[in-house]
Scaffold this motif. Structure first.
Motif, PDB file in Angstrom:
ATOM      1  N   SER B  73       0.836  -1.204   0.000  1.00  0.00           N
ATOM      2  CA  SER B  73       0.000   0.000   0.000  1.00  0.00           C
ATOM      3  C   SER B  73       0.866   1.246   0.000  1.00  0.00           C
ATOM      4  O   SER B  73       1.579   1.514   0.975  1.00  0.00           O
ATOM      5  CB  SER B  73      -0.876  -0.011   1.249  1.00  0.00           C
ATOM      6  OG  SER B  73      -1.473   1.246   1.453  1.00  0.00           O
ATOM      7  N   PHE B  74       0.831   1.990  -1.087  1.00  0.00           N
ATOM      8  CA  PHE B  74       1.551   3.257  -1.197  1.00  0.00           C
ATOM      9  C   PHE B  74       0.612   4.284  -1.809  1.00  0.00           C
ATOM     10  O   PHE B  74      -0.470   3.918  -2.302  1.00  0.00           O
ATOM     11  CB  PHE B  74       2.798   3.083  -2.078  1.00  0.00           C
ATOM     12  CG  PHE B  74       3.875   2.259  -1.414  1.00  0.00           C
ATOM     13  CD1 PHE B  74       4.786   2.842  -0.555  1.00  0.00           C
ATOM     14  CD2 PHE B  74       3.951   0.888  -1.638  1.00  0.00           C
ATOM     15  CE1 PHE B  74       5.762   2.078   0.077  1.00  0.00           C
ATOM     16  CE2 PHE B  74       4.929   0.116  -1.013  1.00  0.00           C
ATOM     17  CZ  PHE B  74       5.843   0.719  -0.152  1.00  0.00           C
ATOM     18  N   PRO B  75       1.004   5.564  -1.781  1.00  0.00           N
ATOM     19  CA  PRO B  75       0.098   6.580  -2.329  1.00  0.00           C
ATOM     20  C   PRO B  75      -0.427   6.278  -3.735  1.00  0.00           C
ATOM     21  O   PRO B  75      -1.586   6.544  -4.029  1.00  0.00           O
ATOM     22  CB  PRO B  75       0.958   7.847  -2.310  1.00  0.00           C
ATOM     23  CG  PRO B  75       1.815   7.671  -1.101  1.00  0.00           C
ATOM     24  CD  PRO B  75       2.148   6.191  -1.082  1.00  0.00           C
ATOM     25  N   PHE B 100      -0.629  -2.563   5.968  1.00  0.00           N
ATOM     26  CA  PHE B 100      -1.550  -1.627   6.607  1.00  0.00           C
ATOM     27  C   PHE B 100      -0.823  -0.772   7.634  1.00  0.00           C
ATOM     28  O   PHE B 100      -0.087  -1.288   8.467  1.00  0.00           O
ATOM     29  CB  PHE B 100      -2.691  -2.409   7.276  1.00  0.00           C
ATOM     30  CG  PHE B 100      -3.649  -1.529   8.027  1.00  0.00           C
ATOM     31  CD1 PHE B 100      -4.383  -0.557   7.363  1.00  0.00           C
ATOM     32  CD2 PHE B 100      -3.791  -1.651   9.395  1.00  0.00           C
ATOM     33  CE1 PHE B 100      -5.251   0.274   8.055  1.00  0.00           C
ATOM     34  CE2 PHE B 100      -4.661  -0.833  10.092  1.00  0.00           C
ATOM     35  CZ  PHE B 100      -5.389   0.133   9.419  1.00  0.00           C
ATOM     36  N   PHE B 104      -4.298   4.624  10.064  1.00  0.00           N
ATOM     37  CA  PHE B 104      -5.255   5.093   9.060  1.00  0.00           C
ATOM     38  C   PHE B 104      -6.699   4.651   9.282  1.00  0.00           C
ATOM     39  O   PHE B 104      -7.604   5.136   8.621  1.00  0.00           O
ATOM     40  CB  PHE B 104      -4.797   4.658   7.665  1.00  0.00           C
ATOM     41  CG  PHE B 104      -3.468   5.243   7.258  1.00  0.00           C
ATOM     42  CD1 PHE B 104      -2.850   6.218   8.027  1.00  0.00           C
ATOM     43  CD2 PHE B 104      -2.843   4.821   6.098  1.00  0.00           C
ATOM     44  CE1 PHE B 104      -1.623   6.764   7.660  1.00  0.00           C
ATOM     45  CE2 PHE B 104      -1.616   5.365   5.718  1.00  0.00           C
ATOM     46  CZ  PHE B 104      -1.004   6.329   6.503  1.00  0.00           C
ATOM     47  N   VAL B 105      -6.910   3.668  10.144  1.00  0.00           N
ATOM     48  CA  VAL B 105      -8.275   3.263  10.479  1.00  0.00           C
ATOM     49  C   VAL B 105      -8.296   3.082  11.990  1.00  0.00           C
ATOM     50  O   VAL B 105      -7.334   2.560  12.562  1.00  0.00           O
ATOM     51  CB  VAL B 105      -8.668   1.930   9.798  1.00  0.00           C
ATOM     52  CG1 VAL B 105     -10.068   1.500  10.219  1.00  0.00           C
ATOM     53  CG2 VAL B 105      -8.597   2.032   8.281  1.00  0.00           C
ATOM     54  N   ASN B 106      -9.355   3.547  12.636  1.00  0.00           N
ATOM     55  CA  ASN B 106      -9.347   3.369  14.096  1.00  0.00           C
ATOM     56  C   ASN B 106      -9.453   1.878  14.430  1.00  0.00           C
ATOM     57  O   ASN B 106     -10.024   1.096  13.685  1.00  0.00           O
ATOM     58  CB  ASN B 106     -10.349   4.323  14.766  1.00  0.00           C
ATOM     59  CG  ASN B 106     -11.628   3.645  15.210  1.00  0.00           C
ATOM     60  OD1 ASN B 106     -11.609   2.534  15.746  1.00  0.00           O
ATOM     61  ND2 ASN B 106     -12.745   4.300  14.986  1.00  0.00           N
ATOM     62  N   LEU B 139       2.710  12.865   5.068  1.00  0.00           N
ATOM     63  CA  LEU B 139       1.794  14.017   5.101  1.00  0.00           C
ATOM     64  C   LEU B 139       0.761  13.920   3.989  1.00  0.00           C
ATOM     65  O   LEU B 139      -0.364  14.389   4.126  1.00  0.00           O
ATOM     66  CB  LEU B 139       2.600  15.316   4.984  1.00  0.00           C
ATOM     67  CG  LEU B 139       3.576  15.527   6.143  1.00  0.00           C
ATOM     68  CD1 LEU B 139       4.560  16.651   5.823  1.00  0.00           C
ATOM     69  CD2 LEU B 139       2.825  15.829   7.437  1.00  0.00           C
ATOM     70  N   TRP B 140       1.166  13.292   2.883  1.00  0.00           N
ATOM     71  CA  TRP B 140       0.223  13.046   1.781  1.00  0.00           C
ATOM     72  C   TRP B 140      -0.974  12.245   2.286  1.00  0.00           C
ATOM     73  O   TRP B 140      -2.109  12.479   1.918  1.00  0.00           O
ATOM     74  CB  TRP B 140       0.970  12.276   0.678  1.00  0.00           C
ATOM     75  CG  TRP B 140       0.154  11.968  -0.547  1.00  0.00           C
ATOM     76  CD1 TRP B 140       0.146  12.657  -1.723  1.00  0.00           C
ATOM     77  CD2 TRP B 140      -0.765  10.872  -0.723  1.00  0.00           C
ATOM     78  NE1 TRP B 140      -0.717  12.064  -2.611  1.00  0.00           N
ATOM     79  CE2 TRP B 140      -1.292  10.978  -2.031  1.00  0.00           C
ATOM     80  CE3 TRP B 140      -1.202   9.816   0.089  1.00  0.00           C
ATOM     81  CZ2 TRP B 140      -2.221  10.064  -2.547  1.00  0.00           C
ATOM     82  CZ3 TRP B 140      -2.139   8.919  -0.413  1.00  0.00           C
ATOM     83  CH2 TRP B 140      -2.632   9.053  -1.729  1.00  0.00           C
ATOM     84  N   TRP B 141      -0.664  11.264   3.166  1.00  0.00           N
ATOM     85  CA  TRP B 141      -1.733  10.435   3.725  1.00  0.00           C
ATOM     86  C   TRP B 141      -2.544  11.194   4.775  1.00  0.00           C
ATOM     87  O   TRP B 141      -3.533  10.674   5.291  1.00  0.00           O
ATOM     88  CB  TRP B 141      -1.144   9.204   4.413  1.00  0.00           C
ATOM     89  CG  TRP B 141      -0.673   8.084   3.541  1.00  0.00           C
ATOM     90  CD1 TRP B 141       0.623   7.696   3.348  1.00  0.00           C
ATOM     91  CD2 TRP B 141      -1.474   7.156   2.806  1.00  0.00           C
ATOM     92  NE1 TRP B 141       0.672   6.588   2.529  1.00  0.00           N
ATOM     93  CE2 TRP B 141      -0.606   6.232   2.180  1.00  0.00           C
ATOM     94  CE3 TRP B 141      -2.855   7.005   2.621  1.00  0.00           C
ATOM     95  CZ2 TRP B 141      -1.055   5.187   1.382  1.00  0.00           C
ATOM     96  CZ3 TRP B 141      -3.311   5.957   1.813  1.00  0.00           C
ATOM     97  CH2 TRP B 141      -2.409   5.068   1.207  1.00  0.00           C
ATOM     98  N   GLY B 142      -2.069  12.360   5.168  1.00  0.00           N
ATOM     99  CA  GLY B 142      -2.761  13.084   6.228  1.00  0.00           C
ATOM    100  C   GLY B 142      -2.258  12.699   7.608  1.00  0.00           C
ATOM    101  O   GLY B 142      -2.965  12.841   8.604  1.00  0.00           O
ATOM    102  N   ASP B 143      -1.028  12.200   7.692  1.00  0.00           N
ATOM    103  CA  ASP B 143      -0.480  11.731   8.966  1.00  0.00           C
ATOM    104  C   ASP B 143       0.777  12.527   9.296  1.00  0.00           C
ATOM    105  O   ASP B 143       1.771  12.450   8.581  1.00  0.00           O
ATOM    106  CB  ASP B 143      -0.138  10.239   8.843  1.00  0.00           C
ATOM    107  CG  ASP B 143       0.408   9.660  10.131  1.00  0.00           C
ATOM    108  OD1 ASP B 143       0.301  10.326  11.181  1.00  0.00           O
ATOM    109  OD2 ASP B 143       0.931   8.531  10.087  1.00  0.00           O
TER     110      ASP B 143
END
Ligand code: FMN
Lengths: 323, 388
Positions: B73-75, B100, B104-106, B139-143
């Motif tokens: 899993s990558f951008p 994973f 990214f998922v709670n 940061l692209w992922w929002g992290d």
């Protein structure tokens, strides 16, 4: 005004689903005289898959997977069904509390790529804060709307532009945005729901579809209010109605079946003979309902009955009305 | 004990030959001679998509003896959960190893998704838990969490993920990154198997988290003495917690009937790149310890493919030919199997293998190389020793 029909897939409240889960769990055989060779090979998903396929064969426009904390996760169910149904639209219900908005959007884009853009979102969080906390979601009631809106801003941002940044209270992203073959996919059709003024106001600004429950007081007025607010934003929102349905060639038998399922007096029930049920649906359509999201206590039987007997009647009635 | 072999599903296109990294399958490159872009027939949409190609690979892998495959899993890739769900009903035994990032998922929602996938697939999902390489991609992922915080979050995630699944009572948890109050999966979901956990990460923070939660510690291939050292460190830290952990290696293989043919393909691939060789793996501004361990070979600076041969049958230029780590195995079928046996002798209990193109090579490696691997015990009795 066109009308479309969506089927809500059975969940853990479905009798047959529960029976199949018991079977998968290896519970003792209940067929004393039968040489039973199933050996736990089947589970409720096999039933759900048949219902989904039935909806496709019986001319429904889409299927909806609910977000029931007692049952399966909609995104997985629909992913597994996507290869078995090839025409109907697939609507996944989940909460913006699921996690990262970028990550959710990424899943949506893969769904669009793999299904020919048939994928939609129905976003809703559990209304009860204690229930949300049991799912690891500590958002307050007051913040639910803001969180939903930020989730959509970010998800839409990364789907619809190749360079997107946002810094909100709940979600942030820096120089995000999907590229290459992941770019340019349509954002999932968005269904929101709820009966409050705030819910209507939010749908008027953000939703493609707003779903009411059958039984909503003064439905026609609520629909009018939704359209008026949407117009003030220069938008249109499609009106959906969620209802349970129990039909039968003989209206008495339909009502008997509804009573057996314990829903005879449920405010969201449409029941009766095929003609009665079709007339009721046509009347609701006359109030402005454009999409029906139906479910039933006996899902597989009813999706066929409705598809084969009720929907053709409804379409005929609506055709007459239009003529 | 038998060794666990996995294959890999390429999640952003599949190069068709190592001799020419520009020819690919998948819509990441335009349809032209040598490319196959699923979804288009004579330029028109035909109802297929890249997942149809992935289905082909998954079936090839399960038929030829692999337990399943890693789904990275990558951008720029498709999403592993969506891929696994789509393929669950089209495969029989293939196990889906989802890469994973726990952030990214709670964790409760992730447990619901995972248990549903277990139900749909018959307990065929497992994880490669990754924690991200930092920098712009994160940061692209929002992290925006820093390296060690991300691992702290990974640990809390796994605490909760396991707790709500297999706990005997509803879980309440008050962590730095996650909270839950009375969380528990419903019985129909909880009855499924907890996914096995492979865990990637080379830093100290990674080992702290892996030693608490992982079933398998997964590493890219490194020079064999470093692999041995790494495995020893992981096992020691895990033993200190009273747990046991297995070790696995993720590595690409170019195996041919003869060693000459294998190197000829490497040479052709290397030379097809021209002077604009780019190391697809060197990330800008990341914080990954594992990545910097691999980037040390500077394959983009090599003038000849031979410059990158770091040991017999080990080539450190794979990251020039495709995205991914630098070091892989090159040789005859026997030599490839022998390298795997050497790694087994060093403590590898599992492998995630890959080859280009993923479909045909799944069959080739399954048919030609796996049968030659002698495995634990036998490899040691044969006096195989690892050499750096
Ligand atoms: C075998 C393996 C597979 C990996 N797969 C992925 C992946 O699919 N996606 C990703 O973003 N990072 C992947 N990574 C990188 C990790 O996210 C992470 O950057 C790396 O392990 C950093 O941790 P470290 O600083 O502890 O080494 C992988 C790492 C390894 C060793």
């Amino acid at each position: 005004m066109s009308v479309s029909f969506y089927w809500r897939l059975p969940g853990p409240d479905d009798v047959r689903n529960r029976a199949f889960d018991a079977l998968a769990g290896g519970s003792p055989a209940r067929l004393p005289a039968v040489h039973d060779i199933r050996n736990g090979r089947y589970g409720s998903f096999d039933h759900v898959a048949q219902v989904a396929r039935a909806a496709e064969l019986a001319a429904f426009d889409g299927i909806i997977a609910a977000d029931d904390p007692g049952g399966d996760a909609s995104l997985i169910t629909l992913g597994a069904l996507a290869r078995e149904v090839r025409r109907v639209r697939l609507i996944a219900t989940f909460s913006p509390g699921i996690g990262s908005a970028v990550y959710a959007a990424k899943k949506a884009v893969s769904f669009q790529r793999y299904t020919g853009n048939r994928f939609g979102w129905a976003l809703q969080s559990a209304p009860d804060a204690a229930r949300r906390r049991s799912l690891g979601d500590f958002v307050t009631d007051a913040d639910l709307a803001t969180r939903l809106e930020e989730f959509l801003v970010v998800a839409r941002g990364v789907v619809e532009s190749e360079r997107f940044s946002y810094d909100g209270r709940f979600f942030g992203v820096l120089d995000g945005g999907f590229q290459g073959p992941l770019s340019g996919r349509p954002f999932p059709e968005l269904t929101l729901s709820g009966d409050s003024d705030a819910a209507l106001a939010q749908s008027a600004r953000l939703a493609d579809v707003h779903a009411f429950n059958l039984g909503t007081t003064d439905l026609a007025a609520r629909i009018g209010a939704l359209h008026a607010q949407a117009r003030s934003h220069g938008r249109t929102v499609e009106v959906a109605l969620r209802a349970r349905i129990v039909s039968h060639p003989d209206g008495q038998r339909a009502r008997l079946e509804a009573a057996r399922a314990g829903i005879a007096d449920a405010p969201d029930l449409i029941t009766g003979s095929y003609d009665e049920v079709a007339a009721r649906i046509e009347a609701l359509h006359g109030l402005g309902v454009q999409r029906f999201e139906l479910s039933a206590p006996r899902s597989l039987d009813e999706v066929y009955r409705t598809g084969e007997h009720v929907l053709p009647r409804v379409r005929r009635l609506i055709g007459k009305e239009a003529a | 004990m038998a060794i666990d072999f996995f294959w890999r599903l390429p999640t952003h296109g599949d190069i068709t030959t190592v001799r020419d990294p520009h020819s690919t399958r998948g819509d990441w490159s335009p349809l032209r001679d040598g490319n196959q872009a699923p979804g288009l027939l004579h330029g028109e949409p035909d109802g297929t998509s890249y997942v149809d190609h992935l289905a082909q690979i998954a079936k090839a892998a399960e038929i030829s003896g692999f337990q399943g495959g890693l789904i990275p899993s990558f951008p720029m890739t498709d999403d592993p959960w969506v891929i696994a769900a789509h393929l669950a009903r089209e495969t029989k035994t293939f196990r889906f190893m989802l890469a994973f990032q726990p952030g990214f998922v709670n964790p409760v929602e992730a447990a619901r998704l995972s248990a549903t996938l277990q139900r749909v697939s018959g307990n065929r999902m497992l994880f490669n838990i990754i924690t991200g390489g930092g920098g712009p991609a994160q940061l692209w992922w929002g992290d925006s969490f820093a390296h060690d915080d991300r691992y702290g979050r990974t640990t809390e995630f796994l605490d909760i993920f396991k707790g709500v699944w297999k706990g005997s009572a509803p879980l309440s948890y008050d962590g730095r990154f996650y909270k839950v109050e009375n969380g528990l999966l419903p019985p129909s979901l909880a009855a499924t198997d907890l996914p096995e956990i492979y865990f990637s990460g080379s830093s100290d923070a990674a080992l702290a988290s892996a030693s608490k939660h992982a079933d398998f510690y997964l590493s890219w291939l490194e020079p064999f003495d470093q692999v041995a050292e790494k495995f020893a460190r992981v096992k020691e830290r895990t033993a200190a917690l009273g747990r046991r952990i297995k070790c696995a290696i993720r590595v690409d293989i170019i195996a041919r009937p003869t060693e000459e043919e294998a190197w000829a393909d490497v040479k052709a691939g290397f030379e097809s790149l021209g002077p604009e060789r780019r190391d697809a793996f060197r990330q800008s501004g990341g914080d990954s310890v594992g990545v910097s361990r691999q980037a040390g070979y500077r394959p983009a600076d090599a003038r000849r493919y031979e410059d990158l041969i770091i040991a017999p049958n080990l080539w450190a230029g794979f990251s020039l030919l495709r995205g991914g780590p630098a070091i892989g195995i090159v040789g005859s079928y026997e030599q490839a199997a022998q390298k795997l046996d050497e790694l087994i002798a060093l403590g590898a209990d599992g492998f995630i293998l890959a080859g280009t193109p993923h479909l045909e090579e799944a069959y080739r490696i399954g048919e030609e190389v796996l049968p030659l691997v002698r495995g634990r015990g036998q490899a040691e009795r044969a006096g195989l020793r690892a050499v750096g």
